[in-house]
Design an enzyme around this catalytic site. Structure first.
Site, short mmCIF file in Angstrom:
data_model
loop_
_atom_site.label_atom_id
_atom_site.label_comp_id
_atom_site.label_asym_id
_atom_site.label_seq_id
_atom_site.Cartn_x
_atom_site.Cartn_y
_atom_site.Cartn_z
N LYS A 136 -5.95 -18.53 42.83
CA LYS A 136 -7.08 -18.94 42.01
C LYS A 136 -7.69 -20.21 42.60
CE LYS A 136 -8.58 -19.74 37.25
NZ LYS A 136 -8.22 -19.72 35.81
N THR B 158 -7.63 -14.46 28.95
CA THR B 158 -9.04 -14.60 28.61
C THR B 158 -9.70 -13.25 28.36
OG1 THR B 158 -9.21 -16.64 29.89
CG2 THR B 158 -11.27 -15.49 29.42
N TYR C 87 -12.63 -21.11 23.84
CA TYR C 87 -12.23 -19.83 23.26
C TYR C 87 -10.71 -19.83 23.08
CZ TYR C 87 -10.94 -18.83 28.09
OH TYR C 87 -10.39 -18.91 29.33
N GLU D 236 6.75 -32.27 61.69
CA GLU D 236 6.90 -33.69 61.38
C GLU D 236 8.22 -33.98 60.66
OE1 GLU D 236 3.16 -35.88 60.23
OE2 GLU D 236 2.50 -33.83 59.85
N THR E 208 -5.84 -15.41 33.97
CA THR E 208 -6.00 -15.73 35.39
C THR E 208 -5.21 -16.95 35.84
OG1 THR E 208 -8.00 -17.03 34.92
CG2 THR E 208 -8.29 -14.70 35.49
N ASP E 209 -4.86 -17.85 34.91
CA ASP E 209 -4.23 -19.11 35.31
C ASP E 209 -2.92 -18.90 36.08
OD1 ASP E 209 -6.28 -20.53 34.21
OD2 ASP E 209 -5.16 -21.29 32.49
#
Length: 342
Positions: free
Chosen positions: A178, A26, A39, A299, A105-106
């Site tokens: 994120k 981005t 975008y 568990e 950023t993803d």
């Protein structure tokens, strides 16, 4: 007179050399107009991006290189490996005092974790990006890049592993994740907290990472690394157990379960996972929950089923560690120790 001149030369400030490696995202994106929500990532080259940030030359001698120009949803291990090689080459040649990586950023936390395991230097490696494209009103990329260069040029950043600088925060690669799809305050380090803060180029540091990283890591990308397939399966109510069979049939050597709660899964999935584990497929229990650690034998009887637990690592980072770890033969006990070490 010679003595005075010699002392002056020793005290003379040498500007740090910072190389900015662009991969897209981005921060390099453009939109049709400056208030558009949509975008296209990876449209601006690194040279134009650097030229658009005033004051960088006051921080360091800066130059840029384009490694890739993709949205981070298209980040690949081929690009990550190329990036790690370039960083190691620059440092081993003495060509940089610090490196900044611009990235979407993803998947930034995944690339940060990968580099944290494969970069072989104490020198700063700082990743940054943006939540708004370069054409947006109040684009966050320029200040993020300015602050990232400031941290990369700071000797106090050395030895802290790969850092991520976003929105005035300095995160460590091990801890950050994120947390928001659109907010500029998307990255948090919810388990271990921030490494520090940086405001208009002035940094304060709070702590050092306590997990092993970079120059102390046993992992490497030398020798043309081909990483084995490791899949992530997301646990949910009435999860179909045959998803595990599908992964194995497609060639997965390991599977990370993004489990319910403390890395849990339903009875059918648990049984199928135990069966493939007995055949040598590595099963790692992680969690879909944003914070907390996954613990052994609570568990789920991990000793009986042959499962591993991811400890603090979320599913995406647990996958990367396992892919690197499976590059050589290790026992299950040795693999488990890696999750406690890194």
């Amino acid at each position: 007179m010679k003595m005075v001149t010699s002392r002056y030369r020793r005290r003379k400030r040498v500007r740090p050399r910072i190389v900015i490696l662009g991969t897209g995202g981005t921060i390099a994106g453009t939109a049709a107009f400056n208030t558009a929500a949509g975008y296209i990532s990876g449209k601006v080259g690194i040279e134009a991006m650097v030229a658009a940030v005033p004051g960088l030359d006051a921080l360091a001698d800066v130059r840029g290189e384009q490694i890739a120009n993709v949205g981070s949803q298209d980040m690949s291990f081929a690009i990550m490996i190329r990036l790690a090689h370039r960083i190691n080459d620059l440092f081993s040649a003495g060509a940089a005092d610090g490196i900044v990586v611009t990235h979407g950023t993803d998947t930034m936390e995944e690339t940060a974790h990968f580099l944290n395991l494969t970069v072989k230097s104490r020198k700063p490696v700082v990743m940054t990006g943006a939540m708004r494209p370069s054409t947006a009103i109040s684009a966050d990329g320029p200040l993020n890049l300015y602050n990232a260069v400031a941290v990369a040029a700071d000797p106090r950043a050395e030895g802290r592993g790969v850092l991520v600088v976003m929105n005035d925060r300095i995160h460590g690669a091990h801890s950050l994740t994120k947390t928001n799809t659109t907010s500029v305050e998307t990255f948090l380090s919810p388990i271990n907290g921030l490494i520090g803060t940086v405001i208009y180029g002035k940094a304060d540091y709070f702590r050092r990472p306590f997990r092993r990283h970079t120059y102390r890591s046993e992992f490497s990308v030398e020798g043309g690394t081909v990483l084995p397939r490791v899949d992530i399966l997301y646990a949910c109510a009435d999860m179909p157990a045959d998803l595990i069979d599908c992964s194995v049939e497609r060639g997965a050597k390991g599977i990370v379960i993004a489990g319910d709660g403390n890395g849990n899964m339903n009875a059918a999935t648990l049984s199928t996972a135990a069966a493939v584990s007995a055949k040598g497929i590595v099963i790692v229990r992680s969690s879909r929950v944003p914070t907390g650690t996954v613990t052994r034998n609570v568990e789920v009887n991990d000793d009986q089923t042959g499962f591993l637990v991811s400890d603090e690592l979320n599913p995406a980072k647990a996958r990367i560690l396992l892919m690197l770890a499976l590059s050589k033969r290790r026992s299950l006990a040795e693999l488990q120790q890696l999750y406690y070490t890194y």
